[in-house]
Design a protein around this motif. Sequence first.
Motif, PDB file in Angstrom:
ATOM      1  N   LEU A 215      -3.423   6.729   5.094  1.00 47.19           N
ATOM      2  CA  LEU A 215      -3.822   5.363   5.451  1.00 47.19           C
ATOM      3  C   LEU A 215      -3.707   5.244   6.973  1.00 47.19           C
ATOM      4  O   LEU A 215      -2.661   5.493   7.540  1.00 47.19           O
ATOM      5  CB  LEU A 215      -2.890   4.360   4.764  1.00 47.19           C
TER       6      LEU A 215
ATOM      7  N   THR B  90     -10.763   4.808  -6.294  1.00 48.69           N
ATOM      8  CA  THR B  90     -10.340   3.537  -5.704  1.00 48.69           C
ATOM      9  C   THR B  90     -10.982   2.361  -6.417  1.00 48.69           C
ATOM     10  O   THR B  90     -10.673   1.216  -6.098  1.00 48.69           O
ATOM     11  CB  THR B  90     -10.672   3.469  -4.208  1.00 48.69           C
TER      12      THR B  90
ATOM     13  N   ALA C 227       0.842  -1.198   0.000  1.00 49.22           N
ATOM     14  CA  ALA C 227       0.000   0.000   0.000  1.00 49.22           C
ATOM     15  C   ALA C 227       0.879   1.251   0.000  1.00 49.22           C
ATOM     16  O   ALA C 227       0.669   2.166  -0.809  1.00 49.22           O
ATOM     17  CB  ALA C 227      -0.924  -0.028   1.219  1.00 49.22           C
TER      18      ALA C 227
ATOM     19  N   VAL D  27      -6.171  -2.974   1.042  1.00 52.91           N
ATOM     20  CA  VAL D  27      -5.333  -3.180   2.227  1.00 52.91           C
ATOM     21  C   VAL D  27      -5.991  -2.556   3.455  1.00 52.91           C
ATOM     22  O   VAL D  27      -6.078  -3.169   4.514  1.00 52.91           O
ATOM     23  CB  VAL D  27      -3.918  -2.590   1.996  1.00 52.91           C
TER      24      VAL D  27
ATOM     25  N   VAL E  95      -4.524   0.052  -2.370  1.00 52.08           N
ATOM     26  CA  VAL E  95      -4.471   0.707  -1.044  1.00 52.08           C
ATOM     27  C   VAL E  95      -5.805   0.510  -0.302  1.00 52.08           C
ATOM     28  O   VAL E  95      -5.849   0.179   0.882  1.00 52.08           O
ATOM     29  CB  VAL E  95      -4.157   2.202  -1.204  1.00 52.08           C
TER      30      VAL E  95
END
Lengths: 460, 342
Positions: free
Chosen positions: A456, A409, A360, A434, A431
């Motif tokens: 994140l 995304t 990620a 994850v 990402v």
Amino acid sequence: MKTLFNPAGSIRRRLLWLLLIGAAVLSGLLYLSVSTVARSAVETTQDSILGAATIAIAEQLRGADDGVEVDIPYTAFSMLGAVGEDRVFYRILVNGETVTGYDDLPLPDTTPAGLTPRYYSHPYQDMMVRIAAVERPVLVSSRSVAVQVLVAQTRTAQDAIVGQMANRAAALGLGFFGVAAVLAVVTARSVVQPVNSLAEAMGRRGPQDLRPVTRPVPQELTPLVAALNGFISRLSGALTRTETFIAEAAHHIRTPLATLRAQAELALRQTDDDATRATLRGVIRSVDDSARSASQLLEHAAVVYRSDQRADDRIDLAALARDIGQSFGPTADLRDLTLAVHTPDSPVWLTADRLLVETALRNLVDNAIKYSNPDGQVSIDVDQSATHASVRVSDRGRGLDGARRSHLTARFQRGGNVGDVVGTGLGLTIVQEVARAQNGSFTLSDRTGGGTCAELSLPL
Amino acid sequence: MRRIILAAVMVLAAHAATAFQIEEETLFPGTPNGRELSILSTTDTEIFRPLIDAFQQANPGVSLRYSVASSTEVYAAVHDDHAAYDLVISSAMDLQMKLANDGYALAHRSAQTGTLPAWARWRDQLYAVAQEPVVTILSRKGFAGLDLPHTRADLLSLMRDNPDRFRGRIGTYDPARSGAGYLFATQDARQSDTFWRLAEVMGTLDPRLYTGSADMIGDLQSGQLIVAYNVLGSYAAASLPPDGDAIILQPEDFTHILLRTALIPRDAPDPGLGGAFLDFLLSDQGQTLLDQVAGLPRINEAALAAEQNLRPIRLDPGLLVYVDPLKRQRFLREWAAAVVQP
């Protein structure tokens, strides 16, 4: 059964109901049988007393000159008062003619034989009475004369005794039911216990625990457990094959691409024709694109696969961020970018899959570098709160240009302002996968003063 | 005074429109048009007067008609004539038992009836209000020079040994004419064979036969009798001075206890009022008045247990046996053969 029990209902409840219904039926039968036996015992006893009184009178009958002499013994009636206070009636007939007593007392249907009394119930004076009748021949002037003796009694005392016994039988039945109910609860619990404990053991297993179930189970559960073990082994085989496939695919795609690139570069060096050189450069760029796409596709597949497996590693997010920063150093230099990594001094420990987090982070930093203007700045910041650790990757690039994060995304979706930059549209998808697999969150926002900030956040 | 006696009539002729004979009827008036309680009894009015007074005091406004008849007439009034009485009190246990057994009595249950011991009631219908011993009375003068008897056997041997002294001076009930006398004689016969030997010896001594205890006691006091066999103890105790000539003997072999019983007839015009009087008789006040003032001993189990020779005549269906006409005929025939000798 189908209509009585919900197929999705509890086995324990079903078992309990069946046991309780069974106990109730048995208790009812117990009550009925005890009270029936009690009634017949009391009736037989009462009949015997009544019969004894009748016989006592019959035995005192004597032939005399002027007919039959009747002498009722005092005890004959007195004994009838022994059990309770019941009314007594009697009737004595000589040759079918009433000589004394109650001349409307009902006669038996058939003439009783011998000295064994005949018993029958009959209404008399607005009550049910029990009557005993005997017939006896008496010799009067050498002629046989038939004398019938009837003694009747109301059954108040008997009914009272029977009622009392019925009450006791009812108490007995209730007590039996109570004991049975307790046993039913215990039984139901004990029967369902192996199922519950198996379910609990399965629930406690981690996501990577694909060992077969070896604990001893009741015979009835053996087929289920065997099926479950078969299922587990098939699943584990499938997972292994997936892993092997990803690894082999990576190998089989990357190796020929690398060979192709090397040969294209070699050809580029050997030719002087400008047109050929331009074509070869295009080939090299396309090979690079293909390698990146293949690599990201495999990375995505690996992330999806691993997110189902979720290894629990102890990782230091700060150290990881520093490693990534270092590994991207040359790429940043190539584009004259400043790459700054800010981490706390102490390690930031969290439990997560190292490979997933690393993938990620790599994608985020790669994106930031890719979309930054030359001479721009990319910073990686690691922070820690009470429950979460976060890593923020910020750039001064072209920003999001109004695109929604959910759009970015999604797989193979790219922003509307990136036409000049190569990309597959899988980076942010990875990402996001994850973040979901690690129970974390992923946010994407425009920075004031231009650029993008991707954050994140993962639980500690 | 409301409770003053307005009318005390001697009715020796047949009672108007009925077949049974009333000896005496007394009205104890309450308020005019109030409820009237009518009682048919074998017990003399004078004995019951204190109880009636107390009842009227507790229940002001209730008029009370108290009629006295012999026990067989009382039975006939209820059994044959369905006479309108709210309460029937009689000393003839067998006849009362027959009435209750044959369905002529109403059930009555109350706090008072619940206190009675089991032997003093039958089926919520028949209740004993007093327990009276059946005794023998002796004249002290008449027995001068002889040992006083304690049992029937003693009396029997005295009679055998001294026929001249006893001849014509023995008194007892005539069972053929007196209900109480019949009950006493049959219970004696049931209890022991001595009764028949006694009857035979009495028969040789020219006995005098009576229909009531009072007459017998009177004749004993006047010196005509020296033995009165089977007399109601309550009458004896009431009319004999304790230190006089008469000696009350409760035979040691056995002394029967007669229960004076009451029932509410099926045809009672006001059974509630009959029940109220019955409850009053069984209440502590009623029992005390019966015992202390009327001279009828109260129901008392302890008193019976204290003396071994006391035998209460049980209220059970056995009493029906001697009411049977064949049985009665046979008994009276045997009795006459023993006592009434030519």
